[in-house]
Design a protein around this motif. Structure first.
Motif, PDB file in Angstrom:
ATOM      1  N   CYS A   9       0.851  -1.194   0.000  1.00 15.84           N
ATOM      2  CA  CYS A   9       0.000   0.000   0.000  1.00 15.84           C
ATOM      3  C   CYS A   9       0.882   1.238   0.000  1.00 15.84           C
ATOM      4  O   CYS A   9       2.070   1.185   0.305  1.00 15.84           O
ATOM      5  CB  CYS A   9      -0.974   0.022   1.175  1.00 15.84           C
ATOM      6  N   VAL A  73       4.957  -1.383   2.287  1.00 17.79           N
ATOM      7  CA  VAL A  73       4.119  -0.252   2.684  1.00 17.79           C
ATOM      8  C   VAL A  73       4.987   0.996   2.621  1.00 17.79           C
ATOM      9  O   VAL A  73       6.065   1.041   3.232  1.00 17.79           O
ATOM     10  CB  VAL A  73       3.563  -0.426   4.116  1.00 17.79           C
ATOM     11  N   PHE A 122      -7.155  -0.950   4.001  1.00 16.40           N
ATOM     12  CA  PHE A 122      -6.733  -1.191   2.628  1.00 16.40           C
ATOM     13  C   PHE A 122      -7.916  -1.178   1.675  1.00 16.40           C
ATOM     14  O   PHE A 122      -8.960  -1.778   1.952  1.00 16.40           O
ATOM     15  CB  PHE A 122      -6.032  -2.553   2.493  1.00 16.40           C
ATOM     16  N   GLY A 126      -4.886  -0.917  -3.219  1.00  7.29           N
ATOM     17  CA  GLY A 126      -3.667  -0.994  -2.429  1.00  7.29           C
ATOM     18  C   GLY A 126      -3.385   0.279  -1.661  1.00  7.29           C
ATOM     19  O   GLY A 126      -2.381   0.386  -0.975  1.00  7.29           O
ATOM     20  N   ARG A 127      -4.270   1.273  -1.755  1.00  7.51           N
ATOM     21  CA  ARG A 127      -4.102   2.515  -1.024  1.00  7.51           C
ATOM     22  C   ARG A 127      -4.963   2.499   0.235  1.00  7.51           C
ATOM     23  O   ARG A 127      -5.865   1.677   0.380  1.00  7.51           O
ATOM     24  CB  ARG A 127      -4.480   3.717  -1.903  1.00  7.51           C
TER      25      ARG A 127
END
Length: 260
Positions: A9, A73, A122, A126-127
């Motif tokens: 992310c 991350v 999440f 993926g953000r």
């Protein structure tokens, strides 16, 4: 929940993927392996480890998958966010002595728990959901400063790079594929001053000198270290093998495959 269950992310504004680092960021590696190079030092990150990558530096990384997975991350601390944080929390500034581009952090219970806490936020992309992005960045920064107060000397130094030794800097960083404007900025000079000083020191233009210096290193690596062109051209700042081969033959009069 295990670290292996953490998905890749990215939290914070987008930044262009180049070898110049325009903003500080926190990096946690969940799966795989990552090697960083900042011109003079190599750093390796393994699963479960984390670091701070500092802005106004040059760095190149190589990632290796683990069982066909590579997950990380990245939490960006851009200047707008940091100035707002500083005003809100009345940060005490501490000097930070090291100039390294990468600062590895010791394993820490609070950081580990923070990483795990990201899982519910999440999104498929993926953000982290925008509603929580700044809150989570603020939470992490509070943890980092609580555990490492000296990090304030990294995050809240908003000064542009000062004027430094140009010859020393270029000999260290000539392998990085960044624009002349970036080199000028990082040495604390305007573009015109950079070109003027460069000419006085190297008796050459920056663009011509960079190509020549990279090719000299390539010749050394192939002849003395028996390296193959395919193994070195990217690390020497060339975008593709054909460009490297063309430039090499133009410089030396023979192709890389003919080096003996």
């Amino acid at each position: 929940m295990k670290f292996s269950e953490i998905k890749s992310c990215y939290i914070g504004p987008e930044v262009s993927p180049e070898q110049f680092i325009p903003e500080h960021f926190f990096l946690f590696l969940a799966k795989g392996k990552m090697d960083y190079f900042d011109g003079s030092k190599h750093y390796t990150l393994h699963p479960g480890e984390y670091c701070i990558v500092r802005k106004n530096n040059l760095a190149r990384y190589n990632k290796q998958k683990e069982n066909n997975y590579f997950e990380k991350v990245i939490i960006l601390f851009d200047e707008t966010f940091l100035r707002s944080f500083e005003e809100k929390h009345s940060v005490i500034f501490n000097e930070f002595e090291s100039k390294n581009a990468v600062f590895k952090l010791d394993k820490n219970f609070f950081i580990d728990n923070f990483i795990q806490s990201l899982q519910p936020y999440f999104e498929i992309s993926g953000r982290i959901n925008d509603s929580f992005s700044d809150l989570k960045r603020e939470e992490l920064l509070l943890i980092l400063l609580k555990q490492n107060p000296e990090l304030s000397g990294i995050f809240f130094d908003f000064n542009a790079p000062g004027k430094i030794n140009l010859q020393e800097f270029m000999q260290k960083n000539y392998k990085f594929n960044v624009s002349i404007d970036r080199f000028a900025y990082l040495t604390g000079r305007s573009l015109s001053s950079f070109k003027k000083d460069f000419k006085e020191i190297f008796n050459d233009t920056p663009s011509h000198w960079l190509v020549k210096r990279r090719l000299e290193e390539a010749h050394f690596l192939m002849k003395e270290k028996l390296k193959k062109p395919n193994d070195i051209y990217i690390d020497l700042g060339f975008e593709d093998l054909s460009h490297f081969s063309f430039a090499f033959k133009k410089q030396f009069g023979f192709s890389p495959s003919e080096v003996r």
